[in-house]
Design a protein around this motif. Structure first.
Motif, PDB file in Angstrom:
ATOM      1  N   ILE A 176       0.857  -1.186   0.000  1.00  0.00           N
ATOM      2  CA  ILE A 176       0.000   0.000   0.000  1.00  0.00           C
ATOM      3  C   ILE A 176       0.890   1.231   0.000  1.00  0.00           C
ATOM      4  N   GLU A 177       0.598   2.177  -0.864  1.00  0.00           N
ATOM      5  CA  GLU A 177       1.370   3.418  -0.908  1.00  0.00           C
ATOM      6  C   GLU A 177       0.456   4.576  -0.541  1.00  0.00           C
ATOM      7  N   GLU A 178       0.816   5.306   0.508  1.00  0.00           N
ATOM      8  CA  GLU A 178       0.036   6.431   0.988  1.00  0.00           C
ATOM      9  C   GLU A 178       0.970   7.600   1.268  1.00  0.00           C
ATOM     10  N   ASN A 179       0.637   8.742   0.677  1.00  0.00           N
ATOM     11  CA  ASN A 179       1.428   9.963   0.903  1.00  0.00           C
ATOM     12  C   ASN A 179       2.916   9.735   0.652  1.00  0.00           C
ATOM     13  N   GLY A 180       3.220   8.954  -0.377  1.00  0.00           N
ATOM     14  CA  GLY A 180       4.616   8.722  -0.730  1.00  0.00           C
ATOM     15  C   GLY A 180       5.313   7.697   0.141  1.00  0.00           C
ATOM     16  N   GLN A 181       4.611   7.106   1.111  1.00  0.00           N
ATOM     17  CA  GLN A 181       5.191   6.103   1.998  1.00  0.00           C
ATOM     18  C   GLN A 181       4.646   4.720   1.649  1.00  0.00           C
ATOM     19  N   VAL A 182       5.545   3.736   1.572  1.00  0.00           N
ATOM     20  CA  VAL A 182       5.124   2.369   1.257  1.00  0.00           C
ATOM     21  C   VAL A 182       4.959   1.587   2.560  1.00  0.00           C
ATOM     22  N   ARG A 183       3.790   0.995   2.713  1.00  0.00           N
ATOM     23  CA  ARG A 183       3.503   0.160   3.868  1.00  0.00           C
ATOM     24  C   ARG A 183       2.911  -1.153   3.383  1.00  0.00           C
ATOM     25  N   PHE A 184       2.815  -2.103   4.282  1.00  0.00           N
ATOM     26  CA  PHE A 184       2.352  -3.437   3.918  1.00  0.00           C
ATOM     27  C   PHE A 184       1.276  -3.883   4.901  1.00  0.00           C
ATOM     28  N   ARG A 185       0.322  -4.648   4.373  1.00  0.00           N
ATOM     29  CA  ARG A 185      -0.747  -5.196   5.200  1.00  0.00           C
ATOM     30  C   ARG A 185      -0.919  -6.674   4.866  1.00  0.00           C
ATOM     31  N   MET A 186      -1.523  -7.389   5.791  1.00  0.00           N
ATOM     32  CA  MET A 186      -1.797  -8.807   5.595  1.00  0.00           C
ATOM     33  C   MET A 186      -3.283  -9.040   5.823  1.00  0.00           C
ATOM     34  N   LEU A 187      -3.918  -9.795   4.929  1.00  0.00           N
ATOM     35  CA  LEU A 187      -5.309 -10.149   5.136  1.00  0.00           C
ATOM     36  C   LEU A 187      -5.468 -10.840   6.485  1.00  0.00           C
TER      37      LEU A 187
END
Length: 872
Positions: free
Chosen positions: A426-437
């Motif tokens: 997930i990319e938000e406001n230029g920051q890449v983050r990760f999520r898991m179902l």
């Protein structure tokens, strides 16, 4: 009579309009007006909830027609297994054809809505369910999509929200609940998703705040993953539906909510065979989409279709299982994939695994994905499951590295898990983050032994505690915004870590958590609301195990209580803290300081100055607490401003502004600039006051501090009222008043502050007239914090009707929000059918709206509506 009309009636009556005049103006009977005036609150929506046992038949008819529109009624009946009267079938087929025709003519989707998750893969395979949702959303206010994990509930709900957003003038929002583990914080999660920042937190007060905000808005909320907060979700959703008239909700849950308003949509596995329809079944369509992302040249051909359908059938059409299986195509052919999958499922069946077939197929696919990971990837999967919210690479490196995972292996491991569809990028406001179902997170955490799980949770808590500790240490300096953002972005994990630690109050983690809750006195400015901060403080103060921390927690609680206007409680805890914590210089200085602020709000100016100047001397013995010294000077400057000592006030504010600017600090600098505006206001330099207020708001917008935003908004409103912008003043006053009430008393419950606001409010009311003032004020009261800030800074236009002095006066026509929306579409030349498709309403409903619009505007032809908007 709806809630909008009820509000209009009360507004007109309060401005002196007689009952007869109200009835004429709103085109209703006098008895309706009298009934509205007898009600203390808007009427509930008593719309009946449709419950049809034949919904699935209608959906099947639509599916058959969509796949083969040329079929006759008899063949359609045969395909859906119809055994009723032919006349009834004819009527249902005609209805289905009309509905599909309206959907086909719906306008194309507009630009992406930032509030919705942005998925990297296309939405495929659920067209039938999407059509069903679109038909339901026009009549049902609550739809629960229920089904087991891995069925695609969230993806369907989010895509539906994106697809339907044009039907909801005030937007669509997703409330993500999987990371929430405290039922009492559910209202805060909704407020966060609505962009209301710190508007309220818990209990009925918060429900009322949310209802007030949503009251007349036409919005769609997606409440995602309700199953683990089922009672709290059901209660809040039911209250929102009863208290609003145009809010629609799509909930996703493994279990149904069990409330009367609920319309259930049980999500079934995707179809795996074509049957008699021409279109590819959903499961095969999904397989092709995901497989082509792995192998760009992949496509379904006559030679591989049987193998693809066999894979999809063996996986029971479970979307998550299909996506995981597709990730194997980087090393297996489709035939090899089918053969190996058959072998695994046969073994699973022979092992007497219990549960429905689809559960076994999903379990087998997840097991297989896990086994095909390297040991390092397996460990990373299990360890990243500790994050209840999203995470970034730095977080993963700090919490998950070691004991089998090297630090440099985190990047490669995350890359591999994304490629295997275990993690979502997930990319938000230029920051890449990760999520898991959530399904995969539960599986990953189950791979840990109890000892490993405990050690991992301890590291997770340590990371969250370090975030708060760094925020406290670097608050007055150039890293302030970074640390504030880190608290905000990871508040789900911080809440979880604190809540888990405080469950065992005699543990070292609980002690560290309690210390941080007490020490981070500005937590309410970092995305944790004022009421929520007080919740945590109350837990610390109420635990006997934290007796040695209680005085510091009480000092901080005294500040939070003072900001809420709870002055009696604040005075009690602050004096007790001074008495019992006299040996701690910080407790004594801070408690004395906040007592001075509390006295100021209570109108005792002399004692306020005494307490504040005493705390100034005490702070000199704690030179490292420059943040508290600056805060005290701002409060002292406020007292000086209200007592006419403008030179002293200016000197205090300017001292903080210069020091903050030199230090790279932003938050207190914004308060100092606000203070300079307050001095200008008292000196009747209103234009300067407005400029200072705008600058302060611009500096302040990076923080989730609703207290400061509200204070600065009030100052700007007062200045605008005297600068000739009464319309803007009214909007700003409405916004500020709504936000004050969201976390405490108006203007801290301070009578002299309230008296000053009423002076400027009356000037704006006189300039505009009572009716127009209330219209502008009501417009501001519905703004979110972000909407307010953009409006205050001139980034958006006036949201309520402005006074037109260049043309002859045009009567203000009381169109409801929905009627105004329809009128604007009429002015654009849209047909009733086009309007119905755009708003996801029936043509008959639109006909009624058009008739009322023309009646209220005094027009006989729809073409005249465009002229009305040119003169208003």
């Amino acid at each position: 009579m709806n809630a909008d009309e009820w509000r209009e009636i009360h507004t007109l009556r309060s401005s002196g309009v007689p009952i007869k005049g109200i009835a004429q103006r709103l085109s209703m009977s006098r008895n309706t007006v009298r009934r509205a005036l007898s009600l203390d609150a808007p009427p509930d929506d008593h719309r009946s909830v449709r419950r049809s046992a034949d919904d699935h038949v209608d959906a099947s008819i639509r599916d058959v027609i969509a796949g083969a529109p040329e079929l006759g009624v008899g063949e359609i009946g045969r395909r859906v297994g119809w055994d009723g009267a032919r006349t009834t079938l004819v009527r249902r087929v005609d209805t289905a054809r009309r509905q599909l025709s309206e959907l086909a003519e719906a306008p194309p989707e507009c630009e992406y809505t930032p509030s919705l998750p942005n998925y990297a893969t296309p939405f495929v395979g659920r067209d039938s369910e999407l059509r069903t949702l679109q038909l339901l959303i026009g009549t049902e206010r609550l739809i629960t999509i229920n089904g087991p994990g891995g069925m695609g509930k969230t993806r369907l709900a989010v895509h539906a929200a994106s697809r339907f957003r044009r039907a909801f003038a005030d937007g669509v929002r997703v409330v993500e609940l999987a990371s929430l583990h405290m039922p009492e914080l559910l209202p805060q999660a909704v407020a966060d998703a609505l962009g209301m920042s710190n508007r309220g937190l818990q209990s009925t007060a918060t429900q009322n705040t949310l209802i007030d905000y949503l009251g007349s808005r036409r919005m769609l909320l997606v409440m995602d993953n309700c199953e683990h907060l089922l009672d709290a979700s059901a209660g809040l959703i039911s209250a929102l539906l009863r208290g609003t008239t145009q809010v629609h909700i799509i909930a996703t849950s493994r279990e149904v909510l069990g409330i009367p308003e609920e319309h259930r949509l049980a999500l079934q596995p995707m179809h795996t065979t074509s049957g008699m329809q021409r279109a590819a079944p959903g499961a095969v369509e999904l397989f092709e989409s995901r497989a082509s992302a792995i192998l760009p040249t992949f496509s379904i051909t006559p030679s591989n279709r049987d193998a693809v359908e066999r894979v999809c059938a063996r996986l029971d059409g479970m979307p998550l299982a299909i996506e995981l299986a597709c990730s194997r195509l980087s090393v297996l052919s489709i035939d090899q994939l089918a053969a190996r999958l058959d072998h695994r499922l046969d073994l699973l069946t022979e092992g007497n695994r219990t549960g429905p077939t689809r559960h076994r197929s999903l379990q087998a696919t997840v097991d297989w994905s896990y086994e095909l990971c390297t040991r390092e990837q397996q460990l990373l999967w299990a360890r990243t499951s500790v994050f209840v919210g999203g995470f970034d690479l730095d977080m993963a490196e700090q919490v998950c590295a070691g004991s089998g995972i090297s630090s440099h292996g985190i990047l490669d491991g995350v890359f591999a898990l994304v490629a295997k569809s275990i993690l979502q990028r997930i990319e938000e406001n230029g920051q890449v983050r990760f999520r898991m179902l959530e399904t995969l997170r539960e599986y990953g955490f189950a791979q840990l032994t109890s000892e490993e799980a405990e050690a991992l949770r301890n590291r997770h808590f340590a990371w969250c505690a370090d975030v708060l500790h760094r925020a406290a240490d670097s608050w007055f300096g150039p890293d302030q915004l970074t640390t504030s953002s880190c608290v905000h972005d990871n508040r789900a994990d911080i809440r979880y870590a604190l809540e888990r630690a405080l469950r065992s109050p005699d543990s070292e983690q609980a002690r560290r958590g309690a210390n941080l809750i007490a020490d981070v006195w500005f937590l309410w400015a970092c995305g944790i609301s004022v009421p929520e901060h007080r919740l945590w403080l109350d837990r610390v103060i109420g635990q006997p195990e934290f007796a040695d921390i209680r005085d510091r927690a009480s000092a901080t609680a005294g500040l939070v209580m003072t900001l809420q206007g709870d002055r009696v409680a604040a005075d009690e805890v602050l004096r007790r803290a001074i008495e019992s914590g006299g040996d701690d210089p910080l407790v004594r200085a801070f408690s004395t300081h906040v007592l001075g602020l509390n006295e100021f709000f209570d109108g005792r100016f002399d004692s306020a100055v005494d307490f504040l100047t005493t705390s100034r001397e005490l702070y000199r013995h704690i030179p490292e607490r420059v943040d508290l010294l600056c805060t005290m000077k701002i409060h002292l400057g406020m007292v000086y401003s209200f007592t006419g000592k403008l030179d002293e006030a200016h000197a205090a504010f300017e001292w903080v502004r210069v020091l903050a600017e030199d230090s790279g600090e932003t938050w207190l600098r914004s308060y100092a600039v606000y203070g300079l505006g307050l001095v200008a206001l008292v000196a009747e330099r209103f234009s300067d006051a407005a400029d200072f207020a705008v600058t302060a708001l611009d500096l302040h917008r990076a923080f989730d501090d609703v207290v400061g935003t509200t204070l600065m908004t009030d100052l700007l409103a007062w200045a605008e009222a005297e600068s000739g912008s009464a319309d803007r003043a009214a909007v700003l006053l409405g916004a500020a008043s709504a936000m004050w009430g969201s976390f405490g008393e108006q203007l801290y419950g301070s009578e002299h502050w309230i008296d000053k606001r009423e002076t400027f409010e009356q000037r704006a009311r006189t300039a505009l007239g009572a009716t127009e003032f209330e219209e502008h004020r009501a417009s501001g009261s519905t703004m979110s914090v972000s909407e307010l800030t953009r409006y205050a800074l001139g980034e958006t236009a006036l949201t309520s009707p402005s006074k037109n002095t260049s043309t002859a006066a045009v009567p203000v026509v009381a169109l409801s929000p929905r009627e105004r929306e329809v009128a604007e579409m009429l002015a654009q030349g849209m047909s009733n059918k086009d309007i119905a498709a755009t708003l996801v309403l029936s043509p008959r409903t639109i006909e009624g709206h058009v008739e009322r619009v023309l009646q209220k505007l005094g027009m006989s032809r729809r073409q005249e509506v465009a002229g009305y908007f040119q003169t208003v």
